[in-house]
Structure formats: structure tokens, C-alpha cells
Design an enzyme around this catalytic site. Structure first.
Site, PDB file in Angstrom:
ATOM      1  N   ASN A  49       7.325  -8.179   1.060  1.00 36.47           N
ATOM      2  CA  ASN A  49       8.097  -6.631   1.422  1.00 36.47           C
ATOM      3  C   ASN A  49       7.537  -6.192   2.872  1.00 36.47           C
ATOM      4  O   ASN A  49       8.165  -5.219   3.091  1.00 36.47           O
ATOM      5  CB  ASN A  49       7.588  -5.773   0.116  1.00 36.47           C
TER       6      ASN A  49
ATOM      7  N   THR B 112      11.348   6.812   2.801  1.00 34.19           N
ATOM      8  CA  THR B 112       9.933   6.290   2.934  1.00 34.19           C
ATOM      9  C   THR B 112       9.370   6.794   3.980  1.00 34.19           C
ATOM     10  O   THR B 112       9.925   7.269   4.710  1.00 34.19           O
ATOM     11  CB  THR B 112       9.784   4.729   2.397  1.00 34.19           C
TER      12      THR B 112
ATOM     13  N   ARG C 183      -2.984  -1.946   7.702  1.00 30.71           N
ATOM     14  CA  ARG C 183      -3.580  -0.880   8.362  1.00 30.71           C
ATOM     15  C   ARG C 183      -4.086   0.133   7.392  1.00 30.71           C
ATOM     16  O   ARG C 183      -4.953   1.051   7.717  1.00 30.71           O
ATOM     17  CB  ARG C 183      -2.463   0.019   9.326  1.00 30.71           C
TER      18      ARG C 183
ATOM     19  N   ASN D 271      -3.115  -9.375   8.406  1.00 30.90           N
ATOM     20  CA  ASN D 271      -2.023  -9.401   9.503  1.00 30.90           C
ATOM     21  C   ASN D 271      -1.102 -10.477   9.397  1.00 30.90           C
ATOM     22  O   ASN D 271      -1.419 -11.430   9.779  1.00 30.90           O
ATOM     23  CB  ASN D 271      -2.647  -9.293  10.969  1.00 30.90           C
TER      24      ASN D 271
ATOM     25  N   TYR E 174      18.266  -0.027  15.173  1.00 28.04           N
ATOM     26  CA  TYR E 174      17.738  -0.904  14.254  1.00 28.04           C
ATOM     27  C   TYR E 174      17.880  -2.353  14.472  1.00 28.04           C
ATOM     28  O   TYR E 174      17.685  -3.297  13.625  1.00 28.04           O
ATOM     29  CB  TYR E 174      18.358  -0.793  12.951  1.00 28.04           C
TER      30      TYR E 174
ATOM     31  N   LYS F 156      15.808  -9.080   9.462  1.00 30.62           N
ATOM     32  CA  LYS F 156      16.187  -9.029   8.240  1.00 30.62           C
ATOM     33  C   LYS F 156      17.477 -10.196   7.976  1.00 30.62           C
ATOM     34  O   LYS F 156      17.445 -10.786   6.968  1.00 30.62           O
ATOM     35  CB  LYS F 156      16.569  -7.689   7.742  1.00 30.62           C
TER      36      LYS F 156
ATOM     37  N   SER G 142       0.828  -1.136   0.221  1.00 34.30           N
ATOM     38  CA  SER G 142       0.086   0.053   0.054  1.00 34.30           C
ATOM     39  C   SER G 142       0.870   1.196  -0.141  1.00 34.30           C
ATOM     40  O   SER G 142       0.389   2.434  -0.135  1.00 34.30           O
ATOM     41  CB  SER G 142      -0.958  -0.067   1.302  1.00 34.30           C
TER      42      SER G 142
ATOM     43  N   GLY H  21       5.062   3.348  -0.188  1.00 36.28           N
ATOM     44  CA  GLY H  21       6.558   3.099  -0.334  1.00 36.28           C
ATOM     45  C   GLY H  21       7.104   2.138  -1.349  1.00 36.28           C
ATOM     46  O   GLY H  21       6.505   2.116  -2.489  1.00 36.28           O
TER      47      GLY H  21
END
Length: 250
Positions: free
Chosen positions: A91, A189, A39, A64, A151, A158, A15, A17
Site C-alpha cells: 500500500n 486521505t 516517517r 524505506n 499526477y 501505478k 500508519s 489512511g
């Protein structure tokens, strides 16, 4: 010219970026695209409208991906409409941006479930719908291999995602399904707005990128399109970096 006519693609986190750019790029080359969101319903509707108004085919399904039942329900809906899936782009990503000492176990679980476990569950659901020539692509980031302030849980998840891709590549390769990771550099983004040190990250990335600009969602979408094509038939189990040379500074 890469032609995806007749192919069906699922793009999670489609939805906004990077996911939005990927969905638009695949649809623009003829693929029928299903975008997943959780969301941002308005954003998802906008993506669908943009693609349809340009003559493409797209729909949005809410799920979700951290919830196994919700993910399974999404695939029930997909199977009710399509007999096959040709492309999966994992993604969707999430995570809390905090120093290590401020993290809770629930932050770890959330990031790992969305950013890594979801790909395993998606693959289990989708594999029976994929034929030879299928493409599974996971979107990662430079934070999987480099320490970035705040992060921690996202980077660790990741890293797990990239390891999972290698294992999936071994299992699915004999079926003619390729599995790869796209490792994106610093992309401006909405997600980056959540970083407390956002301005510092952007300034540093621009200064340290040999090509002189930040990576864009469209850059990531272009690489995705290439990996979906026959030109990438022998790229398998790899983490392909798109960052304008940022990572070579070490």
C-alpha cells in the site's frame, strides 16, 4: 464471517489512511499484522496501540521501501519472528505532484521505486515464506488508467504496478498464491491534501460518483478483507475497482 485467525499479514504504508484502515480490518478478523512505515512513527505507534487495545496483535517496523537494503533488513526482522507470511498488502505510495514540464528524473525514480519496484522486491523476499492460499494485494488508483492533473509520475508508476501484478500472477499462480490489484477511486486521505487542486478533485468526484459519496479507506479495507478470504480464491491477476461507480463515466 471471514476469519483470519492464525494468519500473518504485512501491510506497507500502514500508519495512516488506507493502510491504517486495512491493518485494523485484518487485525479485527484475527490476523497478526506487521505494519511498515518510514516517517510517521507516532502514527504507526497509534495504530499498533489501537489494535492491541482491542485484543489484536500488531507491531510496526520502520523501513524505506525505496532502499533495497532497508527493505531487506525489514524482512530479516520479520523472518526472525515469523516462519510464514500469509498476506501482503503493498500500500505504501509516494510521489511528487507537479506538471510534466516541472518534473526531474529523480521524481520519476522515487515514484517508481516506492510505488512499483518495492512490490517486486517484497515479493522476492516474501515468496519463500508464503504457502498455498497466500494473498498478495497491491493498492493502486484510478490514475493508473486515467490522466489526472499533476499526477504524472504517480499515475505512471501505478500503471507499472498494475502490469507487475499481472506478471506476478502468472508466476505465482501455480504455487497457489493469488495476486491482485485494488484500484481505488478518489479517497480523502492526508495524501490528497498535497494536491494543489484538491478541492476541485473532491467536488468533481462527488458529483460524478453514482453512489453519491467519496470512497473511504474503510471501503478499500473491506475489499482487501474479501480478497484475503477463501471467497476470493479464483480472483487472480485482476484490478478490482472500488469507487462507487466513478470510473464508469469515462
Amino acid at each position: 464471517m471471514i476469519d483470519l485467525q492464525g494468519k500473518v499479514a504485512l501491510v506497507t504504508g500502514g500508519s495512516r489512511g488506507i493502510g491504517r484502515a486495512i491493518a485494523q480490518r485484518l487485525a479485527g478478523r484475527g490476523a497478526e499484522v506487521v505494519i511498515n512505515y518510514v516517517r510517521h512513527r507516532t502514527n504507526a505507534s497509534e495504530v499498533v496501540a489501537e489494535i492491541v487495545n482491542k485484543g489484536g496483535r500488531c507491531q510496526a517496523i520502520r523501513a524505506n521501501l525505496a532502499d533495497e537494503d532497508s527493505l531487506a533488513a525489514m524482512f530479516d526482522e520479520i523472518r526472525s519472528q515469523y516462519s510464514r507470511l500469509d498476506i501482503i498488502v503493498s500500500n505504501a505510495a509516494s510521489g511528487v505532484l507537479r506538471p510534466v514540464m516541472e518534473l526531474k528524473s529523480r521524481h520519476w525514480d522515487w515514484a517508481v521505486n516506492i510505488n512499483a519496484r518495492a512490490l517486486m522486491l517484497i515479493t522476492q523476499q516474501a515468496a519463500a515464506m508464503m504457502e498455498r492460499g497466500g494473498r498478495i494485494i497491491a493498492v493502486s488508483s484510478i490514475g493508473a488508467v486515467r490522466a489526472i492533473p499533476n499526477y504524472t509520475v504517480v499515475g505512471a508508476s501505478k500503471g507499472a504496478l498494475e502490469s507487475l501484478v499481472r506478471h506476478l500472477a502468472v508466476e505465482l499462480g501455480p504455487r497457489g498464491i493469488t495476486v491482485n490489484t485494488i484500484s481505488a477511486g478518489v479517497v480523502e486521505t492526508d495524501a490528497l491534501k498535497k494536491f494543489p487542486n484538491r478541492d476541485e478533485i473532491l467536488a468533481s468526484a462527488r458529483a460524478r460518483t453514482p453512489l453519491g459519496r467519496l470512497t473511504t479507506p474503510e471501503d478499500v479495507a473491506d475489499l482487501t478483507l474479501f480478497l484475503c478470504s477463501d471467497l476470493a480464491a479464483m480472483i487472480h491477476g485482476q484490478a478490482v475497482v472500488v469507487d462507487g461507480g466513478y470510473a464508469i463515466y469515462g
